[in-house]
Design an enzyme around this catalytic site. Sequence first.
Site, short mmCIF file in Angstrom:
data_model
loop_
_atom_site.label_atom_id
_atom_site.label_comp_id
_atom_site.label_asym_id
_atom_site.label_seq_id
_atom_site.Cartn_x
_atom_site.Cartn_y
_atom_site.Cartn_z
N TRP A 103 0.63 -1.19 0.05
CA TRP A 103 -0.05 0.15 0.05
C TRP A 103 1.02 1.38 0.03
O TRP A 103 0.58 2.20 -0.87
CB TRP A 103 -0.97 0.03 1.18
N ASP A 170 -1.81 6.73 6.53
CA ASP A 170 -2.89 5.80 6.29
C ASP A 170 -3.11 4.82 7.20
O ASP A 170 -2.10 3.84 7.51
CB ASP A 170 -2.22 5.19 4.78
N LYS A 194 -11.90 -2.11 6.47
CA LYS A 194 -11.06 -2.87 7.34
C LYS A 194 -11.55 -2.86 9.06
O LYS A 194 -11.87 -3.95 9.45
CB LYS A 194 -9.72 -2.60 7.36
C1 LIG Z 1 -6.87 -1.94 2.10
C2 LIG Z 1 -5.65 -0.93 2.15
C3 LIG Z 1 -5.85 0.02 1.11
C4 LIG Z 1 -6.61 0.43 0.11
O1 LIG Z 1 -7.98 0.57 0.20
P1 LIG Z 1 -8.99 0.79 -0.83
O2 LIG Z 1 -10.04 1.34 -0.08
O3 LIG Z 1 -9.08 -0.59 -1.42
O4 LIG Z 1 -8.43 1.73 -1.81
C5 LIG Z 1 -4.74 1.06 1.41
N1 LIG Z 1 -4.02 1.12 2.47
C6 LIG Z 1 -4.06 0.22 3.54
C7 LIG Z 1 -3.08 0.14 4.69
C8 LIG Z 1 -5.17 -0.89 3.32
O5 LIG Z 1 -4.88 -1.92 4.17
#
Ligand SMILES: *Cc1c(COP(=O)(O)O)cnc(C)c1O
Length: 359
Positions: A103, A170, A194
């Site tokens: 990511w 993030d 998540k």
């Molecule tokens: C799943 C995830 C993403 C991507 O998320 P989307 O909503 O599918 O774009 C980005 N960063 C992390 C840390 C993730 O676990």
Amino acid sequence: MSNKAHNFSAGPGILPASVLQQAAEACINFDNLNLSLLEISHRSKNFEAVMDESRVLVKELLGLGDGWNVMFLGGGASLQFAMVPYNLLRTGGTAAYVNTGVWASKAIKEAKLIGNTNVIASSEADKFTYVPKGYTIPTDADYLHITSNNTIYGTQMPSFPETNIPIVCDMSSDIFSRRVDGNKFTLIYAGAQKNMGPAGATMVAVREDALGKTDRKMLSMLDYRVHIKGESMYNTPPVFPIYVSMLTLRWLKENGGVDWIEKVNNEKAATLYNEIDRNSLFTGTVTVKEDRSKMNATFVMTKPELEPEFDKLWKAAGISGLRGHRDVGGYRASLYNALPLESVQVLVDAMQEFEKKFA
Ligand SMILES: *Cc1c(COP(=O)(O)O)cnc(C)c1O
């Protein structure tokens, strides 16, 4: 819901049963309107109340002070990989990134398309099996971008870097899982699916004084200021994921908030990692123990030829979503907030039964 699978899915992940129940009811009759949540105006007072409560709960649970604005946007966390540099990276400026996984790499890729990007630390050469530390953060960068939890590789920042430049984080896969001082950051984003709600909404919290510093001509939909001014309703927001996120945040608050869930999450992680370390048939993939994620525990089998046998056993135990990411293989147990300790115990029991049979 007593026959529900033990859901270790990495994302979209498990949600509290009570939240799913309320969400289902709101799809039929929301707020006793004799209308579904899905068929009313996002500008109705009933939905405005949902948006307001969601934003207040985010601020409360992250401990954000004055000057912060919370948005719920579409496009996933992946759109934030682009929106962050687009809004914060000045012409001629540089953004610093720490590369801790897939990511983070994707965030770097987008930033490079927008401006100067400096990857100041990376664990890529060691397949992202630890979190880099002790790197120097340039004092003149426009911001530092980090990923608090690396969902795929099962690493998590045990603590956050200290710096005077703005930190962008993030937090998609560990937001609201542990106490963090939100005010140490300038921007926090997280895809809902998540640890917060269903797919389709992304939470972005930003200190408003960080905005408006680029001289770029901004596309409206990519401009945080447009969404802030529109109270996340510049266009039609993802109403259902926002509503379910609100229910999940309410659930968290009513049960004792982040301090409560952090204790539960610590216990879940300790229970599983103890077994991974004790059991002769399994081994963890993260090389530095303090970097092990409390949200996504990654492990492999010491005798990989036995994987089909273990797969049969955990499936029979009512476990779901345990296969590792295709880039890593092996197993990944995601221990998001809504996963109860009992589910972890079921997994540990299965691992012990497996060892008795095959070691
Ligand atoms: C799943 C995830 C993403 C991507 O998320 P989307 O909503 O599918 O774009 C980005 N960063 C992390 C840390 C993730 O676990």
